[in-house]
Design a protein around this motif. Structure first.
Motif, PDB file in Angstrom:
ATOM      1  N   GLY A   1      -5.033 -18.767  53.077  1.00 44.06           N
ATOM      2  CA  GLY A   1      -5.309 -17.994  54.335  1.00 44.06           C
ATOM      3  C   GLY A   1      -3.950 -17.848  55.241  1.00 44.06           C
ATOM      4  N   GLU A   2      -3.030 -18.659  54.999  1.00 45.14           N
ATOM      5  CA  GLU A   2      -1.806 -18.589  55.695  1.00 45.14           C
ATOM      6  C   GLU A   2      -1.087 -17.413  55.160  1.00 45.14           C
ATOM      7  N   ILE A   3      -1.281 -16.754  54.165  1.00 39.61           N
ATOM      8  CA  ILE A   3      -0.333 -15.649  53.673  1.00 39.61           C
ATOM      9  C   ILE A   3      -1.041 -14.361  53.757  1.00 39.61           C
ATOM     10  N   GLY A   4      -2.259 -14.374  53.468  1.00 37.41           N
ATOM     11  CA  GLY A   4      -2.972 -13.234  53.325  1.00 37.41           C
ATOM     12  C   GLY A   4      -2.648 -12.201  51.897  1.00 37.41           C
ATOM     13  N   PHE A   5      -3.447 -11.117  51.874  1.00 39.00           N
ATOM     14  CA  PHE A   5      -3.375 -10.252  50.762  1.00 39.00           C
ATOM     15  C   PHE A   5      -2.604  -9.169  51.113  1.00 39.00           C
ATOM     16  N   CYS A   6      -1.629  -8.703  50.372  1.00 41.05           N
ATOM     17  CA  CYS A   6      -0.966  -7.219  50.382  1.00 41.05           C
ATOM     18  C   CYS A   6      -1.679  -6.165  49.764  1.00 41.05           C
ATOM     19  N   SER A   7      -2.885  -6.425  48.790  1.00 40.26           N
ATOM     20  CA  SER A   7      -3.439  -5.312  48.288  1.00 40.26           C
ATOM     21  C   SER A   7      -4.839  -5.783  47.935  1.00 40.26           C
ATOM     22  N   GLU A   8      -5.505  -4.906  47.547  1.00 43.05           N
ATOM     23  CA  GLU A   8      -7.005  -5.128  47.265  1.00 43.05           C
ATOM     24  C   GLU A   8      -7.157  -5.701  45.774  1.00 43.05           C
ATOM     25  N   HIS A   9      -5.906  -5.313  44.943  1.00 43.09           N
ATOM     26  CA  HIS A   9      -5.849  -5.879  43.586  1.00 43.09           C
ATOM     27  C   HIS A   9      -5.531  -7.227  43.565  1.00 43.09           C
ATOM     28  N   ALA A  10      -4.530  -7.592  44.335  1.00 40.86           N
ATOM     29  CA  ALA A  10      -4.093  -9.160  44.654  1.00 40.86           C
ATOM     30  C   ALA A  10      -5.227  -9.885  45.004  1.00 40.86           C
ATOM     31  N   GLU A  11      -6.047  -9.401  45.963  1.00 39.60           N
ATOM     32  CA  GLU A  11      -7.325 -10.196  46.465  1.00 39.60           C
ATOM     33  C   GLU A  11      -8.483 -10.401  45.504  1.00 39.60           C
ATOM     34  N   ILE A  12      -8.439  -9.169  44.680  1.00 36.44           N
ATOM     35  CA  ILE A  12      -9.779  -9.613  43.671  1.00 36.44           C
ATOM     36  C   ILE A  12      -9.305 -10.615  42.744  1.00 36.44           C
ATOM     37  N   ILE A  13      -8.014 -10.379  42.125  1.00 30.83           N
ATOM     38  CA  ILE A  13      -7.393 -11.284  41.041  1.00 30.83           C
ATOM     39  C   ILE A  13      -7.442 -12.802  41.910  1.00 30.83           C
ATOM     40  N   PHE A  14      -7.005 -13.011  42.626  1.00 23.73           N
ATOM     41  CA  PHE A  14      -6.890 -14.375  43.426  1.00 23.73           C
ATOM     42  C   PHE A  14      -8.280 -14.900  43.568  1.00 23.73           C
ATOM     43  N   ARG A  15      -9.150 -14.183  44.199  1.00 13.70           N
ATOM     44  CA  ARG A  15     -10.436 -14.784  44.477  1.00 13.70           C
ATOM     45  C   ARG A  15     -11.164 -15.188  43.248  1.00 13.70           C
ATOM     46  N   ALA A  16     -10.974 -14.069  42.212  1.00 15.61           N
ATOM     47  CA  ALA A  16     -11.559 -14.381  40.692  1.00 15.61           C
ATOM     48  C   ALA A  16     -11.159 -15.988  40.360  1.00 15.61           C
ATOM     49  N   ILE A  17      -9.932 -16.073  40.402  1.00 15.19           N
ATOM     50  CA  ILE A  17      -9.259 -17.095  39.672  1.00 15.19           C
ATOM     51  C   ILE A  17      -9.669 -18.504  40.694  1.00 15.19           C
ATOM     52  N   TYR A  18      -9.403 -18.234  41.837  1.00 18.12           N
ATOM     53  CA  TYR A  18      -9.888 -19.396  42.905  1.00 18.12           C
ATOM     54  C   TYR A  18     -11.314 -19.627  42.865  1.00 18.12           C
ATOM     55  N   ASN A  19     -12.249 -18.646  43.024  1.00 20.75           N
ATOM     56  CA  ASN A  19     -13.814 -19.040  43.054  1.00 20.75           C
ATOM     57  C   ASN A  19     -14.010 -19.440  41.655  1.00 20.75           C
ATOM     58  N   THR A  20     -13.697 -19.162  40.579  1.00 19.61           N
ATOM     59  CA  THR A  20     -14.058 -19.705  39.200  1.00 19.61           C
ATOM     60  C   THR A  20     -13.639 -21.063  38.830  1.00 19.61           C
ATOM     61  N   SER A  21     -12.486 -21.275  39.365  1.00 12.61           N
ATOM     62  CA  SER A  21     -11.698 -22.750  39.132  1.00 12.61           C
ATOM     63  C   SER A  21     -12.658 -23.665  40.056  1.00 12.61           C
ATOM     64  N   ASN A  22     -12.793 -23.308  41.170  1.00  9.44           N
ATOM     65  CA  ASN A  22     -13.909 -24.211  42.238  1.00  9.44           C
ATOM     66  C   ASN A  22     -15.335 -24.399  41.381  1.00  9.44           C
ATOM     67  N   GLU A  23     -15.554 -23.319  40.949  1.00 10.63           N
ATOM     68  CA  GLU A  23     -17.127 -23.534  40.294  1.00 10.63           C
ATOM     69  C   GLU A  23     -17.099 -24.413  39.021  1.00 10.63           C
ATOM     70  N   LEU A  24     -15.975 -24.178  38.133  1.00 11.86           N
ATOM     71  CA  LEU A  24     -15.936 -24.995  36.954  1.00 11.86           C
ATOM     72  C   LEU A  24     -15.423 -26.440  37.516  1.00 11.86           C
ATOM     73  N   GLY A  25     -14.521 -26.441  38.303  1.00 17.92           N
ATOM     74  CA  GLY A  25     -14.317 -27.892  38.809  1.00 17.92           C
ATOM     75  C   GLY A  25     -15.267 -28.501  39.324  1.00 17.92           C
ATOM     76  N   GLY A  26     -16.370 -27.859  40.024  1.00 15.17           N
ATOM     77  CA  GLY A  26     -17.658 -28.754  40.333  1.00 15.17           C
ATOM     78  C   GLY A  26     -18.404 -29.267  39.154  1.00 15.17           C
ATOM     79  N   LYS A  27     -18.526 -28.399  38.238  1.00 12.87           N
ATOM     80  CA  LYS A  27     -19.180 -28.762  36.980  1.00 12.87           C
ATOM     81  C   LYS A  27     -18.435 -29.934  36.298  1.00 12.87           C
ATOM     82  N   ALA A  28     -17.019 -29.769  36.167  1.00 10.89           N
ATOM     83  CA  ALA A  28     -16.331 -30.808  35.246  1.00 10.89           C
ATOM     84  C   ALA A  28     -16.511 -32.199  36.077  1.00 10.89           C
ATOM     85  N   ALA A  29     -16.522 -32.297  37.587  1.00  6.74           N
ATOM     86  CA  ALA A  29     -16.631 -33.410  38.278  1.00  6.74           C
ATOM     87  C   ALA A  29     -17.812 -33.987  37.760  1.00  6.74           C
ATOM     88  N   ALA A  30     -18.940 -33.420  37.565  1.00  2.00           N
ATOM     89  CA  ALA A  30     -20.193 -34.250  36.967  1.00  2.00           C
ATOM     90  C   ALA A  30     -20.185 -34.720  35.807  1.00  2.00           C
TER      91      ALA A  30
END
Length: 818
Positions: A597-626
């Motif tokens: 959040g300190e940086i912000g997104f310079c384009s919609e494409h950058a935002e879509i890609i980052f959020r896909a990677i970040y949210n998916t990693s958090n989801e998989l990380g939660g399952k892996a933790a179990a």
């Protein structure tokens, strides 16, 4: 490979007693599906069902007997019993694996019956065998398994004539003899049937005809049939006499009973084994006992009768070979995980391994792949092609033996295993010669030989092979035909039924998971990235479904597939989808991770890609933790950070025109192939815990490094022309540039590097003990095999052949012939 680690609640729960059912047996069966999680048929007979009417008890064996009807693939299983079917199939297979001995051979039993008692040439030493012959004649007058198995008539004729000779020799069973001769008269056309091959038939059968004629038997054969058989015998004997190969002499000794007094019995005695037998063949050993009364041969026959009662098998001992064949079959059909305990105990067995090529090489291959530190030195006796020609298998030009030799030669884990290289060279050459000359053994499907030659085992994906094997599985092909047929693998129908059930069930799971991945891609708005290669989700999912196939690995499969989609998307973004500003923004976002959040997104494409990677990693990380009982989110973030930094380095090289050294290139290119998020994330989801000290150990790093090297270099071999046209370097063009060589020479060097890393990876896979759990190592090996399959063709990716494989695993139903 075979032993995928996964648990099953059905097999891990103690049995319960079910009470107060309103009816007796039928309703108990209807309600079994409600309690199937609690039942374990394979290990207990104490389960019972109590009905309120009279307190009737119904024991588990009775229930099993009732349900066995529905384990047969030709019987429609009622819907309410469907959940029980795989359990019953497993139970039947396990019972036969542990409790069934080799079937009796009428032919060999007859020859044992002809051995005279010591000092009493007119009385049998084994009268119980004579009695067995009289009790086991079929209604049509024949003996043996051949006709009932659809294996042809020669086995029935050979067994019938041997039994008739045994009865005639001791002057008993006149009616049996007459019925047998009538069977011969009705089936005499089989004698010259070239489509029905029985080992040694052209020598043994004429020899027995002469023996019968000497006993005064009136044989119901035309003179033309007799002359034809004698001509075949003369041709075979001439071939053996003219041959300089030791295999011909071995073969002559093996069919000794067909040569009678003309046999060189002193020469035959040189083939006696430590157990007193000749080739572990009761019939050959009985023939020696009849003509020489060798005490060791008789002791061997005594031991058979002591073990089996009143009959003998066609080969003994055969236990090790049968168990090896069973392990191989269970793995090839995709159900070995259900019998992991049995397989482990078998492969630890120290009993004698039969002294033939097929058994030795199969044992070597299976033991090495199951983690036993077995050296290839044990196969040194097969280094030269002459070793094959000097064996009985070589005399018979046996394709099955050549296939086993060829498959064993591929399991190379050292830089220079010259023994395996030599075996692979000459066995592959002979297999190709057999294909070209149409001389494949009749018991082997030529398509299997073609497939083995075209697809080395490191290019095959398990589920794809399972489907091929299930669809081509034939019970008759499980029988080997020597002098008499025998099965090296029992429970054939149950194996096919269980394998088909599990494959079809897994397909339903795959399709459900695939729909979920499609839904995830839409929710992540990945369809908005028009620049990205929007491959069908089935393609990245295919490789993981075809390797990590047990149902318990669903989350690991999904993690692999998501990783493939995201890495492909980000690769395209760096190649041509993003501007320099957008690429720098994405790298900074991933580098900041939780603080993006300190940086912000310079384009919609950058935002879509980052959020896909970040949210998916958090989801998989939660399952892996179990699974891991700790947080692994930091590690998942580091995988993505390493990837985008390496991709940025490659981009800067391209923008500036910098030419790196090969060491520099590989250090970066191993990472940019993208296997960090694809392969290392699922490792946390396959089952075993991976503590920090394992993640940081050298073995873990080497596993990932050699997996990445294989993938990167295989990709480079197929894409160097396209990348050169775009002004990009890869290992092929870089090697040619730095060393001043041709592209072809550079490709050869890259190919050698792939082979070296693949061998090191395989060595890491099979080495035990190991810091990294075997299921985790298998994920790396699975990726290596996937890369070899995907990048084996230079055609446009994906090829029609590859998409056909995708459909075969994920969508196309099994085509199983009855």
């Amino acid at each position: 490979m075979g032993e995928r680690t996964h648990g099953a609640a059905v097999r891990g729960t103690a049995p319960h007693l079910v009470t107060n059912l309103p009816t007796r047996f039928d309703l108990a069966c209807r309600l079994l599906d409600n309690f199937c999680v609690q039942l374990k048929f394979a290990q207990t007979a104490s389960i019972c069902f109590k009905g309120v009417l009279g307190g009737t008890k119904i024991a588990a064996p009775q229930v099993k007997k009732k349900l066995r009807l529905f384990s047969c693939s030709c019987v429609q299983c009622p819907p309410f019993l469907a959940p029980l079917r795989p359990m019953v199939l497993e139970d039947r297979i396990r019972e036969q694996l542990t409790g069934t001995g080799p079937p009796p051979s009428s032919y060999d039993t007859a020859w044992v019956a002809m051995v005279p008692a010591p000092g009493h040439p007119y009385a049998p030493r084994f009268p119980q065998c004579v009695e067995w012959i009289m009790q086991n004649q079929h209604d049509d007058g024949s003996w043996g398994l051949g006709s009932s198995l659809g294996l042809g008539g020669k086995d029935a004729l050979l067994s019938m004539l041997a039994c008739v000779l045994a009865l005639r020799k001791w002057g008993v069973g006149d009616e049996h003899v007459r019925k047998g001769l009538r069977f011969m008269e009705r089936n005499s056309s089989c004698i010259t049937d070239e489509c029905d091959v029985q080992v040694g038939f052209s020598i043994i059968f004429p020899g027995m005809l002469e023996l019968g004629a000497g006993m005064g038997l009136e044989l119901p054969l035309s003179q033309a049939d007799v002359d034809a058989m004698l001509r075949l015998r003369d041709m075979e004997l001439k071939r053996c006499v003219d041959s300089l190969a030791s295999g011909s002499k071995s073969f002559m000794a093996y069919v000794a009973e067909g040569l009678g007094k003309s046999q060189d019995w002193a020469q035959v005695m040189t083939y006696q084994r430590k157990n007193g037998s000749f080739f572990n063949s009761p019939s050959t050993t009985a023939a020696v006992a009849i003509h020489t009364y060798d005490h060791r041969a008789v002791d061997y026959l005594d031991s058979l009768i002591s073990k089996f009662g009143n009959s003998v098998p066609t080969v003994y001992p055969l236990k090790i070979y049968s168990q090896l064949c069973m392990v191989d079959t269970l793995e090839n059909m995709g159900i070995s995980h259900s019998f992991a305990c049995e397989i482990k105990s078998w492969l630890q067995n120290d009993e004698e391994i039969m002294l033939d090529m097929a058994t030795c090489t199969m044992a070597f291959r299976l033991l090495r792949m199951h983690g036993y530190g077995i050296s290839s030195d044990g196969l040194a006796q097969f280094t030269k092609e002459s070793s094959f020609h000097d064996s009985i298998q070589g005399h018979l030009y046996d394709t099955k033996t050549l296939l086993e030799l060829y498959k064993a030669s591929q399991v190379q884990v050292l830089e220079e295993e010259l023994i395996l290289e030599s075996i692979g060279s000459w066995s592959g050459k002979l297999l190709k010669q057999q294909l070209c000359s149409n001389k494949i053994s009749r018991s082997v499907n030529p398509a299997k030989v073609e497939h083995a030659l075209e697809f080395p085992f490191y290019t095959t994906l398990e589920r794809l092979e399972h489907k091929r094997n299930i669809e081509s599985f034939k019970t008759v092909e499980r029988f080997h035909t020597l002098k008499s047929p025998y099965s090296s693998c029992i429970a054939n129908e149950e194996i096919r039924s269980l394998a088909a059930h599990e494959f079809s069930s897994s397909q339903l799971e795959y399709q459900k998971e695939l729909r979920y991945i499609e839904s995830w891609m839409k929710e992540a708005r990945l369809d908005k990235l028009k620049f990205a290669r929007m491959m069908p989700p089935a393609l990245p999912f295919f490789c993981t479904a075809a390797t990590m196939f047990p149902s318990q690995l669903s989350e690991a499969r999904i993690a692999w597939a998501k990783g493939c989609v995201l890495v492909t998307m980000i690769d395209d973004f760096f190649d041509y989808g993003g501007s320099r500003e957008e690429i720098a923004n994405l790298v900074a976002l991933i580098d900041k991770w939780d603080s993006h959040g300190e940086i912000g997104f310079c384009s919609e494409h950058a935002e879509i890609i980052f959020r896909a990677i970040y949210n998916t990693s958090n989801e998989l990380g939660g399952k892996a933790a179990a699974v891991q009982n700790r947080s692994v989110l930091h590690h998942l973030a580091v995988l993505w950070q390493d990837l985008v930094r390496a991709m940025m380095t490659e981009a800067e090289w391209s923008w500036s025109g910098y030419v790196p050294s090969m060491v520099e290139y590989m250090r970066v290119a191993e990472v940019t192939f993208g296997l960090g998020p694809i392969v290392l994330t699922p490792l946390y989801l396959v089952g075993p815990e991976l503590p920090e000290d394992v993640i940081g150990c050298p073995e873990y790093g080497e596993l990932f490094r050699h997996t990445s090297i294989c993938g990167r270099l295989l990709n480079d071999l197929q894409t160097y022309e396209e990348e050169r046209s775009q002004g990009k370097l890869n290992s092929v063009t870089l090697h040619a540039l730095l060393h001043g060589t041709t592209i072809e020479a550079a490709k050869e060097q890259v190919g050698r590097a792939i082979e070296a890393s693949r061998r090191k990876l395989l060595r890491l896979l099979v080495t035990e003990p190991s810091a990294v759990p075997r299921p985790c190592k298998e994920v790396c090996w699975d990726m290596c095999k996937s890369a070899h399959l995907v990048y084996r063709d230079k055609d446009t990716y994906p090829t029609s052949e590859l998409m056909g494989a995708v459909d075969a695993v994920l969508r196309d139903p099994l085509q199983v012939r009855a």
